[in-house]
Design a protein around this motif. Structure first.
Motif, PDB file in Angstrom:
ATOM      1  N   GLY A  30     -38.872  59.853  51.874  1.00 39.77           N
ATOM      2  CA  GLY A  30     -39.325  58.945  52.917  1.00 39.77           C
ATOM      3  C   GLY A  30     -38.302  57.887  53.281  1.00 39.77           C
ATOM      4  N   TRP A  31     -37.022  58.174  53.091  1.00 47.19           N
ATOM      5  CA  TRP A  31     -35.945  57.243  53.420  1.00 47.19           C
ATOM      6  C   TRP A  31     -35.260  57.699  54.696  1.00 47.19           C
ATOM      7  CZ3 TRP A  31     -32.955  56.654  48.154  1.00 47.19           C
ATOM      8  CH2 TRP A  31     -33.815  56.095  47.207  1.00 47.19           C
ATOM      9  N   LYS A  32     -34.346  56.875  55.187  1.00 52.03           N
ATOM     10  CA  LYS A  32     -33.536  57.248  56.334  1.00 52.03           C
ATOM     11  C   LYS A  32     -32.339  58.069  55.836  1.00 52.03           C
ATOM     12  CE  LYS A  32     -34.715  53.258  59.087  1.00 52.03           C
ATOM     13  NZ  LYS A  32     -34.216  52.076  59.808  1.00 52.03           N
ATOM     14  N   PRO A  33     -31.973  59.118  56.566  1.00 51.24           N
ATOM     15  CA  PRO A  33     -30.835  59.938  56.136  1.00 51.24           C
ATOM     16  C   PRO A  33     -29.535  59.144  56.009  1.00 51.24           C
ATOM     17  CG  PRO A  33     -32.079  61.098  57.800  1.00 51.24           C
ATOM     18  CD  PRO A  33     -32.652  59.714  57.711  1.00 51.24           C
ATOM     19  N   ARG A  34     -29.332  58.181  56.881  1.00 55.91           N
ATOM     20  CA  ARG A  34     -28.112  57.374  56.822  1.00 55.91           C
ATOM     21  C   ARG A  34     -28.019  56.611  55.494  1.00 55.91           C
ATOM     22  NH1 ARG A  34     -27.052  53.639  61.783  1.00 55.91           N
ATOM     23  NH2 ARG A  34     -26.887  55.685  62.696  1.00 55.91           N
ATOM     24  N   THR A  35     -29.156  56.149  54.987  1.00 62.88           N
ATOM     25  CA  THR A  35     -29.180  55.422  53.719  1.00 62.88           C
ATOM     26  C   THR A  35     -28.775  56.331  52.564  1.00 62.88           C
ATOM     27  OG1 THR A  35     -30.962  54.042  54.563  1.00 62.88           O
ATOM     28  CG2 THR A  35     -30.624  54.027  52.192  1.00 62.88           C
ATOM     29  N   VAL A  36     -29.296  57.548  52.543  1.00 62.42           N
ATOM     30  CA  VAL A  36     -28.975  58.484  51.463  1.00 62.42           C
ATOM     31  C   VAL A  36     -27.502  58.882  51.538  1.00 62.42           C
ATOM     32  CG1 VAL A  36     -29.502  60.748  50.477  1.00 62.42           C
ATOM     33  CG2 VAL A  36     -31.342  59.313  51.340  1.00 62.42           C
ATOM     34  N   ARG A  37     -26.993  59.093  52.747  1.00 62.95           N
ATOM     35  CA  ARG A  37     -25.570  59.427  52.890  1.00 62.95           C
ATOM     36  C   ARG A  37     -24.689  58.291  52.399  1.00 62.95           C
ATOM     37  NH1 ARG A  37     -27.251  61.279  58.388  1.00 62.95           N
ATOM     38  NH2 ARG A  37     -27.780  63.458  58.061  1.00 62.95           N
ATOM     39  N   LEU A  38     -25.047  57.068  52.739  1.00 63.60           N
ATOM     40  CA  LEU A  38     -24.276  55.913  52.301  1.00 63.60           C
ATOM     41  C   LEU A  38     -24.306  55.787  50.778  1.00 63.60           C
ATOM     42  CD1 LEU A  38     -22.662  53.367  53.060  1.00 63.60           C
ATOM     43  CD2 LEU A  38     -24.833  52.159  53.149  1.00 63.60           C
ATOM     44  N   LEU A  39     -25.478  55.968  50.180  1.00 65.64           N
ATOM     45  CA  LEU A  39     -25.582  55.920  48.718  1.00 65.64           C
ATOM     46  C   LEU A  39     -24.750  57.018  48.060  1.00 65.64           C
ATOM     47  CD1 LEU A  39     -29.362  55.136  48.235  1.00 65.64           C
ATOM     48  CD2 LEU A  39     -27.439  53.635  47.734  1.00 65.64           C
ATOM     49  N   PHE A  40     -24.724  58.200  48.675  1.00 66.51           N
ATOM     50  CA  PHE A  40     -23.919  59.288  48.119  1.00 66.51           C
ATOM     51  C   PHE A  40     -22.431  58.956  48.181  1.00 66.51           C
ATOM     52  CE2 PHE A  40     -21.403  63.143  48.872  1.00 66.51           C
ATOM     53  CZ  PHE A  40     -21.535  63.715  47.625  1.00 66.51           C
ATOM     54  N   VAL A  41     -21.975  58.446  49.311  1.00 64.05           N
ATOM     55  CA  VAL A  41     -20.556  58.091  49.442  1.00 64.05           C
ATOM     56  C   VAL A  41     -20.180  56.985  48.456  1.00 64.05           C
ATOM     57  CG1 VAL A  41     -18.851  57.069  51.006  1.00 64.05           C
ATOM     58  CG2 VAL A  41     -20.353  58.879  51.817  1.00 64.05           C
ATOM     59  N   LEU A  42     -21.043  55.986  48.327  1.00 61.67           N
ATOM     60  CA  LEU A  42     -20.768  54.913  47.371  1.00 61.67           C
ATOM     61  C   LEU A  42     -20.780  55.423  45.936  1.00 61.67           C
ATOM     62  CD1 LEU A  42     -22.781  51.961  48.932  1.00 61.67           C
ATOM     63  CD2 LEU A  42     -20.295  52.284  48.913  1.00 61.67           C
ATOM     64  N   SER A  43     -21.662  56.361  45.633  1.00 58.46           N
ATOM     65  CA  SER A  43     -21.716  56.899  44.275  1.00 58.46           C
ATOM     66  C   SER A  43     -20.483  57.745  43.962  1.00 58.46           C
ATOM     67  CB  SER A  43     -22.983  57.722  44.068  1.00 58.46           C
ATOM     68  OG  SER A  43     -22.890  58.966  44.725  1.00 58.46           O
TER      69      SER A  43
END
Length: 58
Positions: A26-39
């Motif tokens: 239930g999140w925004k895709p942009r948020t998950v992509r940003l978290l992945f790049v930061l991780s």
């Protein structure tokens, strides 16, 4: 929320994994992509996990 993890077919950038995870939680895709790049900046097997999810997710 869906019960199974599925790749997104509409909102995909590379394989739809991040968008599929975002839809599942239930999140925004942009948020998950940003978290992945930061991780990826941290040490660990993030890229291998992404590849595994790419293969496992329908």
């Amino acid at each position: 929320m869906t019960t199974t993890l599925t790749k997104s077919r509409e909102n995909r950038v590379i394989a739809g994994v991040c968008a599929g995870l975002a839809h599942h939680f239930g999140w925004k895709p942009r948020t998950v992509r940003l978290l992945f790049v930061l991780s990826c900046l941290l040490p660990g097997p993030q890229f291998v996990i992404y590849l595994a999810l790419w293969i496992i997710m329908r």
